[in-house]
Design a protein around this motif. Structure first.
Motif: not given
Length: 478
Positions: A237-257
């Protein structure tokens, strides 16, 4: 088991050593063990950054898409951070030397495969295997190091040298990667591991004794599943958020999981008969606040390298190789800090060294907000990163001594596993956060307009680590 008096002397504010403290003299065998373990740890640290400069060349050579290049780094970080705690405990139960040597063998083979790779899929598989090997070798090697040297000056000296070489390896990886890529081929960034791993495999069995408990408890599989899954989701989630932005839903879902799985891990450990990480260990002030300080120390210093890379290349116009060479000054600062950290701990105590190192790092980082667009500002960058490197390494050695003190030998793999997990999550966490700050502050404008605020955020996080360490690491360990 460490006596309360020993633990207190490591964590209180009393400068100097007790007159009864033993002389800090290593035997010849201990020196050889130290050299072997440090060689392995340095190689692992280099692996974290050696491919960064070579990524564009690898992409052209193997046909990676632009978005796929990030996975060369992410595949390694996911497996290295996600499995560290599990393998640290496996080393405690099944033998630290066995796990250490097995991990080195996997590292050597996977590095050879990575260097010979002809497709993106094969290269990524090699990077996953390298990450798994790192997750096994790092905590097992640190546990072998802490059990080879008793608490006190000898262990502090060993951890100081270990910290210096690991940090120097991380910062010099970019230099080595640039040189190998320019002079030979990006493939040598993989091949360089093979002779080092082979040499350690040949020498280590003759020097390092096996270390494991007389009675082997059961491995906590539910705990292993929840903590490994949680860490994998968090790092992804952290890597995806850094790559695609902190509004990216898959990244936020991974962080929540990831958060939910780590909370579940806490409850699993509370009810487990043979927990992966006993709750009593997780409740120790030295473990909780020491690892928080370590997390922020690693996250801020490695992300500062990212910020200064942006500044040197995008603002001052330096090449990738020249940028890597500039970070050699930071590497020299970390080596100096690691060499002197045991002496500073001996005079000031661990808590004061940890807090003082963080304050030095924060001040040096904050000075970088003055950087401008002229190349004359390079002098400030070099001085500030050198001083900050010294402070950062004082803090890291203080963190390692704090986080591994007061625990019996049979739990050193656990303690070093937690500390190594902290290190690797910190390295993974820092850059996406700072990248988001730069993007938000720059707002499509000049890069320097984003770097300045990110530097201030970076320094503020270091001050937070100093404040929590000063407040919660007073007195004897809980």
């Amino acid at each position: 088991m460490t006596s309360p008096a020993t633990t207190t002397s490591l964590l209180d504010d009393t400068p100097g050593r007790s007159p009864a403290a033993p002389a800090a003299l290593m035997t010849g065998r201990q020196r050889l063990v130290l050299v072997v373990l440090l060689a392995a740890q340095f190689m692992l640290a280099v692996d974290f950054s050696i491919l960064n400069v070579a990524l564009p060349v690898i992409g052209r050579g193997l046909g990676f898409s632009l978005s796929g290049l990030q996975w060369i780094v992410t595949a390694f970080a996911l497996s290295a951070a996600g499995f560290t705690l599990l393998f640290g405990r496996v080393a405690d139960l099944f033998g630290r030397r066995r796990v250490f040597l097995t991990g080195l063998a996997v590292l050597g083979v996977s590095s050879l495969v990575g260097g010979l790779a002809t497709t993106p899929e094969l290269l990524l598989a090699a990077r996953v295997a390298q990450g798994l090997a790192t997750a096994a070798v790092t905590p097992a090697g640190l546990a072998l190091l802490t059990t080879a040297f008793p608490e006190g000056p000898l262990r502090e000296r060993a951890l100081g040298l270990n910290g210096a070489l690991m940090s120097a390896g991380f910062t010099s990886g970019a230099v080595l990667g640039g040189l190998l890529t320019d002079l030979l081929s990006w493939r040598w960034a993989f091949f360089v591991n093979v002779p080092v791993a082979l040499a350690v495999l040949l020498v280590a069995p003759r020097l390092i004794a096996e270390s494991r408990p007389a009675e082997r408890p059961r491995l906590d599989l539910p705990g292993a599943a929840t903590v490994t899954g949680g860490l994998l989701a968090l790092v992804y989630g952290l890597t995806a958020a850094g790559e695609r932005g902190w509004g990216d839903l898959p990244a936020l879902a991974a962080l929540a999981a990831g958060v939910l799985l780590l909370v579940a891990f806490w409850f699993v450990e509370r009810s487990s008969g043979s927990p992966l990480v006993p709750v009593r260990v997780l409740r120790r002030r030295t473990v909780v606040w020491g690892n928080l300080a370590g997390l922020l120390a690693f996250a801020t210093e490695t992300s500062l390298v990212f910020l200064m890379t942006l500044y040197l290349q995008r603002v001052l116009g330096f090449s990738a190789l020249a940028t890597g060479l500039a970070f050699g000054v930071l590497g020299a600062g970390t080596v100096l800090g690691g060499v002197f950290a045991p002496r500073v701990i001996g005079r000031l105590g661990t808590r004061r060294t940890l807090v003082g190192g963080l304050l030095v790092q924060a001040g040096a980082s904050a000075a970088l907000v003055l950087l401008g667009t002229d190349r004359g500002w390079l002098a400030l960058l070099l001085v500030a990163t050198f001083v900050g490197g010294v402070g950062n390494m004082l803090a890291i050695v203080g963190f390692m001594v704090t986080a591994t003190s007061g625990l019996p030998d049979e739990e050193q793999g656990l303690a070093t596993g937690v500390a190594t997990m902290t290190q690797q999550v910190g390295i993974t966490l820092g850059t996406p956060v700072m990248s988001a700050v730069v993007t938000a502050a720059a707002g499509g404008g000049a890069v320097l307009g984003g770097v300045g605020p990110a530097v201030l955020v970076n320094a503020a996080l270091v001050l937070l680590a100093a404040a929590t360490s000063a407040a919660f690491l007073r007195g004897p360990a809980a």
